[in-house]
Design a protein around this motif. Structure first.
Motif, short mmCIF file in Angstrom:
data_model
loop_
_atom_site.label_atom_id
_atom_site.label_comp_id
_atom_site.label_asym_id
_atom_site.label_seq_id
_atom_site.Cartn_x
_atom_site.Cartn_y
_atom_site.Cartn_z
N LEU A 1 11.55 60.19 60.74
CA LEU A 1 10.40 60.96 61.20
C LEU A 1 9.09 60.28 60.81
O LEU A 1 8.11 60.29 61.57
N SER A 2 9.05 59.68 59.62
CA SER A 2 7.85 58.96 59.20
C SER A 2 7.61 57.75 60.10
O SER A 2 6.47 57.46 60.48
N PHE A 3 8.69 57.04 60.46
CA PHE A 3 8.55 55.88 61.35
C PHE A 3 8.01 56.30 62.71
O PHE A 3 7.11 55.65 63.26
N CYS A 4 8.56 57.38 63.27
CA CYS A 4 8.12 57.83 64.60
C CYS A 4 6.66 58.26 64.57
O CYS A 4 5.91 58.03 65.53
N ALA A 5 6.23 58.89 63.47
CA ALA A 5 4.84 59.31 63.38
C ALA A 5 3.91 58.11 63.30
O ALA A 5 2.84 58.09 63.93
N ARG A 6 4.30 57.08 62.56
CA ARG A 6 3.46 55.88 62.43
C ARG A 6 3.44 55.07 63.72
O ARG A 6 2.43 54.44 64.05
N ALA A 7 4.58 55.06 64.44
CA ALA A 7 4.66 54.28 65.68
C ALA A 7 4.26 55.09 66.91
O ALA A 7 4.32 54.57 68.03
N ASN A 8 3.88 56.36 66.71
CA ASN A 8 3.48 57.23 67.81
C ASN A 8 4.59 57.35 68.85
O ASN A 8 4.37 57.23 70.06
N LEU A 9 5.82 57.59 68.36
CA LEU A 9 6.98 57.75 69.23
C LEU A 9 7.50 59.18 69.11
O LEU A 9 7.34 59.83 68.08
N ASN A 10 8.13 59.65 70.18
CA ASN A 10 8.71 60.98 70.17
C ASN A 10 10.07 60.92 69.47
O ASN A 10 10.98 60.24 69.95
#
Length: 509
Positions: free
Chosen positions: A273-282
């Protein structure tokens, strides 16, 4: 014994049922005090606490009544622990100040607590027993530091993973973060906390019904209320409450994983979830492209392929929890090739071959220790450890201390000499292949040459500091650590001109 009876006047130390028995006696004493008119009192095991209004003789009267009642019932009273009446008193290691409306930690305990937390600064793993000790200590402090309780959750989760007391568990980022919070907080904290808010002015009881609505009343008064349901829709007879079943299904879904799996998956889910938030991914539903990006990100951070597979399993469980269908394992060819690429790019370097120590190398070690060591005792100590491990096929970790919290498996009382010619018998209480602690005896025979383990062990024991404890100790009496002995071997090999690449396998020699 004939007509004589033996009666224990005190509970044995460490008896598991002792707290229950003491509490039963203390509860009886508390009831007797209430019968004598002492109302404002509480107790924890055998520690009693009395209170009353300011400038009132009731507290002194209650204390006097309690002491006289204990003497009448034959219960011993420790005179040095009878304190008060006073506005400042220490109860259960917490200083209570009624005048200042404060609760404080005593200064000596605050200093000791800071030192204890400082020792956890560089830890990356801990045993279940160590975590239990730390959690118990901080839980007690949380009685004063009320915001500190949430910063124990990750430590409690980690403590639940090991099954045995001496089994270690890795401290993840959340555990180390909680320890850092306590370290930084206690460094600036003066040990003072404030009393919680004022007393409750009213006690409200309420209940609700799908058919009759809701109602409430105030205890000790005639005030009450009732509100009918706006849309009464009683459940048909024989019907089922789907919302209730949905809640039960969610509970069972969580319990479908073991405590260790929940702990491991939790770290993977937070990482994803942290990776998706930083990469602006769903993050959900997780697509194959998002998972490929996640795997590439983990690989660039140095994670091994096996660890990355565990993180993908956590993402799969996250999708199931959220109600999404996870990607079928066989329908993600691109992700499969990315994982293969990670595995092939991380080919492990071959481990250096551990060469055995030979009799020739042992004699070189002995000569180097006799020439290079500061005192003769250290030379006898290292020589005895080497020959005992060599001829007894011991692991070095069985004869020395591996960390600050474990003791060697062999103590000085486990060694005996017998027979003619003399031989040494060493009892090994536990080992890597004997975790249940069945134990075994190891016999060292006399060789009659310079490499005789019995002679080396006997010479060492003649110079060893008197007293029980570990078999191999330093001149100061502390157990020899594995790291200390390995350093001594490496230094001696270097001084003897022998290459020390992997030549530390004494038992295989």
């Amino acid at each position: 014994m004939g007509r004589l009876y033996i009666l224990c006047k005190a509970l044995p130390f460490g008896l598991r049922s002792a707290p229950k028995l003491v509490t039963a006696v203390a509860d009886g004493l508390s009831w007797a005090l209430q019968c004598e008119g002492v109302v404002n009192s509480l107790h924890y095991l055998d520690d009693f606490f009395f209170w009353s209004e300011a400038n009132s003789p009731n507290c002194a009267c209650a204390l006097s009544t309690a002491v006289l009642l204990c003497l009448k019932l034959g219960l011993p009273v420790a005179a040095q622990k009878v304190v008060g009446p006073a506005t400042t008193i220490v109860f259960l290691s917490i200083l209570i100040d009624s005048a200042g409306q404060e609760v404080r930690l005593p200064d000596d305990k605050l200093v000791w607590l800071r030192q204890e937390l400082r020792s956890w600064g560089d830890k990356r793993a801990a045993t279940k027993r160590q975590l239990q000790s730390l959690i118990g200590l901080l839980s007690h402090v949380a009685k004063v530091v009320r915001p500190g309780r949430p910063f124990l959750r990750s430590l409690i989760d980690a403590m639940m993973i090991p099954q045995r007391q001496n089994q270690k568990v890795r401290l993840n980022l959340q555990c180390r973060g909680d320890i850092v919070w306590w370290q930084e907080f206690l460094l600036a904290w003066n040990g003072v906390g404030f009393f919680p808010g004022g007393p409750l002015r009213a006690t409200l009881y309420s209940d609700a019904s799908g058919q009759w609505g809701c109602g409430a009343f105030v205890l000790g008064s005639a005030e009450w209320l009732q509100q009918k349901s706006q849309d009464p829709s009683p459940r048909p007879r024989g019907g089922l409450d789907v919302q209730e079943l949905d809640g039960e299904a969610r509970v069972l879904l969580v319990q479908g994983l073991s405590a260790s799996s929940r702990y491991t998956y939790g770290a993977g889910k937070r990482r994803y979830l942290s990776f998706c938030a930083r990469a602006n991914l769903n993050p959900l539903p997780a697509s194959e492209a998002t998972l490929c990006h996640f795997v590439a990100h983990l690989a660039t951070e140095g994670l091994r392929a096996q660890s990355i597979s565990g993180y993908l399993a956590a993402v799969r469980h996250l999708s199931i929890e959220a109600g999404f269908a996870p990607l079928p394992r066989g329908e993600c060819p691109r992700l499969a090739y990315v994982l293969k690429g990670v595995s092939r790019s991380q080919v492990a370097a071959p481990k250096p071959r551990r060469l055995p120590i030979t009799p020739h190398i042992l004699l070189s070690l002995k000569d180097a220790w006799e020439r290079e060591t500061i005192d003769a005792y250290s030379a006898w100590l290292f020589w005895a450890i080497s020959l005992t491990a060599f001829f007894g096929c011991f692991r070095i970790g069985e004869l020395t201390r591996t960390d600050l919290f474990t003791c060697p498996a062999v103590e000085v009382g486990d060694v005996s000499f017998e027979g003619d010619p003399v031989r040494a018998r060493i009892h090994l209480w536990f080992s890597k292949t004997d975790t249940s602690g069945a134990g075994a005896d190891n016999i060292l025979g006399s060789t009659g040459d310079p490499l005789c383990p019995v002679t080396a062990l006997g010479n060492y024991l003649q110079t060893r500091p008197a007293g029980p404890g570990a078999l191999f100790v330093s001149a100061g009496g502390s157990p020899v650590s594995r790291a200390f002995f390995v350093t001594a071997v490496s230094t001696a090999l270097l001084a003897a001109g022998v290459s020390s690449n992997g030549i530390l396998a004494i038992a295989s020699g």
